[in-house]
Enzyme design. Sequence first.
Site, PDB file in Angstrom:
ATOM      1  N   ASP A 263       0.860  -1.179   0.000  1.00 25.42           N
ATOM      2  CA  ASP A 263       0.000   0.000   0.000  1.00 25.42           C
ATOM      3  C   ASP A 263       0.900   1.235   0.000  1.00 25.42           C
ATOM      4  O   ASP A 263       1.799   1.350  -0.814  1.00 25.42           O
ATOM      5  CB  ASP A 263      -0.954  -0.046   1.192  1.00 25.42           C
ATOM      6  CG  ASP A 263      -2.113   0.935   1.050  1.00 25.42           C
ATOM      7  OD1 ASP A 263      -2.383   1.385  -0.071  1.00 25.42           O
ATOM      8  OD2 ASP A 263      -2.750   1.250   2.069  1.00 25.42           O
ATOM      9  N   ASP A 267       1.388   7.074   4.417  1.00 27.70           N
ATOM     10  CA  ASP A 267       0.065   7.666   4.223  1.00 27.70           C
ATOM     11  C   ASP A 267      -0.367   8.450   5.460  1.00 27.70           C
ATOM     12  O   ASP A 267      -0.048   8.079   6.601  1.00 27.70           O
ATOM     13  CB  ASP A 267      -0.971   6.587   3.915  1.00 27.70           C
ATOM     14  CG  ASP A 267      -0.855   6.075   2.477  1.00 27.70           C
ATOM     15  OD1 ASP A 267       0.039   6.544   1.758  1.00 27.70           O
ATOM     16  OD2 ASP A 267      -1.651   5.207   2.092  1.00 27.70           O
ATOM     17  N   ARG A 319       1.340   9.424  -6.391  1.00 29.46           N
ATOM     18  CA  ARG A 319       1.061   9.891  -5.026  1.00 29.46           C
ATOM     19  C   ARG A 319       2.307  10.426  -4.325  1.00 29.46           C
ATOM     20  O   ARG A 319       2.762   9.881  -3.326  1.00 29.46           O
ATOM     21  CB  ARG A 319       0.436   8.780  -4.184  1.00 29.46           C
ATOM     22  CG  ARG A 319      -0.866   8.242  -4.747  1.00 29.46           C
ATOM     23  CD  ARG A 319      -1.496   7.225  -3.820  1.00 29.46           C
ATOM     24  NE  ARG A 319      -2.729   6.682  -4.392  1.00 29.46           N
ATOM     25  CZ  ARG A 319      -3.500   5.775  -3.790  1.00 29.46           C
ATOM     26  NH1 ARG A 319      -3.161   5.306  -2.603  1.00 29.46           N
ATOM     27  NH2 ARG A 319      -4.596   5.342  -4.379  1.00 29.46           N
TER      28      ARG A 319
END
Length: 446
Positions: A263, A267, A319
């Site tokens: 992932d 984050d 990202r």
Amino acid sequence: MADSPAANAGAAPPAGASAPAGVTAASKGITTAALRIGRETLPVNDGWAAAGPGTTGGSAADDAHVTVVHNRAELVAALGGDNATNTTNATPKIVYVSGKIDLRVDADNKPVGCDAFADPAYSLSAFLAAYDPAVWGMTTKPSGPLEDARARSAKNQGATVKINVGSNTTIVGINGGRLTHGSLALTGVSNVIIRNVEATDAADCFPAWDPTDGSTGNWNSLYDLISLSAATNVWIDHNTLSDGNNHDEDQPLYFGRPYQVHDGASDIIKGSDYVTVSYNDYYDHDKTMLIGSTDTPGVDVGKLRVTVHHNRFGNVLQRAPRVRFGQVDVYDNLYLGTDSRYQYSLGVGFESSIYAENNYFKLGADVPAADVIHYWKGTKITAIGSLVQVGNKVQPVDLVAAYNAAYDPDLTPDAGWTPTLRDRMDPAWAVPQVVAGSVGIRHLGC
């Protein structure tokens, strides 16, 4: 410290640092330099993490809570003693991660494979047969006994590989400090510093299949190398983060989609706020930094204030960061977008306000400058002072204008705010030297 004189201020911020208090190098097996680094606090004005009460981590720790750890059990003990409840442990603490620590281990700290966490009722082959789109379809997510068994397997793994970190904590890598096969989870906590740690391959053994994710479905995984959820005043500095030797492109295709086991790298979601991400080396990763995980207004509104500066994003695919809602200051970063799978760097998401300044982009010959920005339902972004290098040619580029010329809808070239919390600003032409000479581990002298 960094060898580059231009990088000295970022590599070893002197502001807020305090001398070692009581603990001696001999008594803990820690160098004097490492003791000093452990007591350092975020410098004044160094990004959003300097806002509010500032970020001091575990700098106030007493001698009993300055610990060197060599394996998962010692790490959990140093963070409070019980991984299930360590998030609530707000005692000031400094934890030195020494050498390589595998987080995917058994009770005796011996490395284990994915089968150690698999529920007896789960097998990948049975799962694939049951939820093949030709059998299950593409309109609803998997449900039933096999999906329940997959979820139980994932829960088993998470209980081991997710290491919960409480408030008022500093984690520093020494002796090549490295965490592999796991995740540092900062959930509902505040005042945390993570520095000089290499984190690699937080692979999910049991990715979830979602046929409704996009037009062709996707496999989704759970674990970030560093995860912030409802976390405030966090400084992530001089770390090295990657997939290690376990690359997503080497995974098989199931249902025609990559079996993605990773992932995010770091984050920042669910109302996290006041975060500074500085001098980190991100490389060989796909979904690197998601700031805000949903378009639904809620806890994120008025939060997700993050500064991202002097990092290297080395052939990460997307990202870097992708933002929803937050006021995010992105400056003096080095982007290497030469991988053929590169997608974009700056994701303009719902209600986001990205202020990007003096960033340097080295792109492959087949990557247009227009692709540095990607539209994710956002409407505005300030992007000034950008330099783009293709081959040996370097030129200033108005990234918003380049995007607007190639894509619809047009973005407004004004984020609606101007950052003030900046400890230093380098011109874009100096970024490759400054960043390459100072990011990641081994530049803090410990």
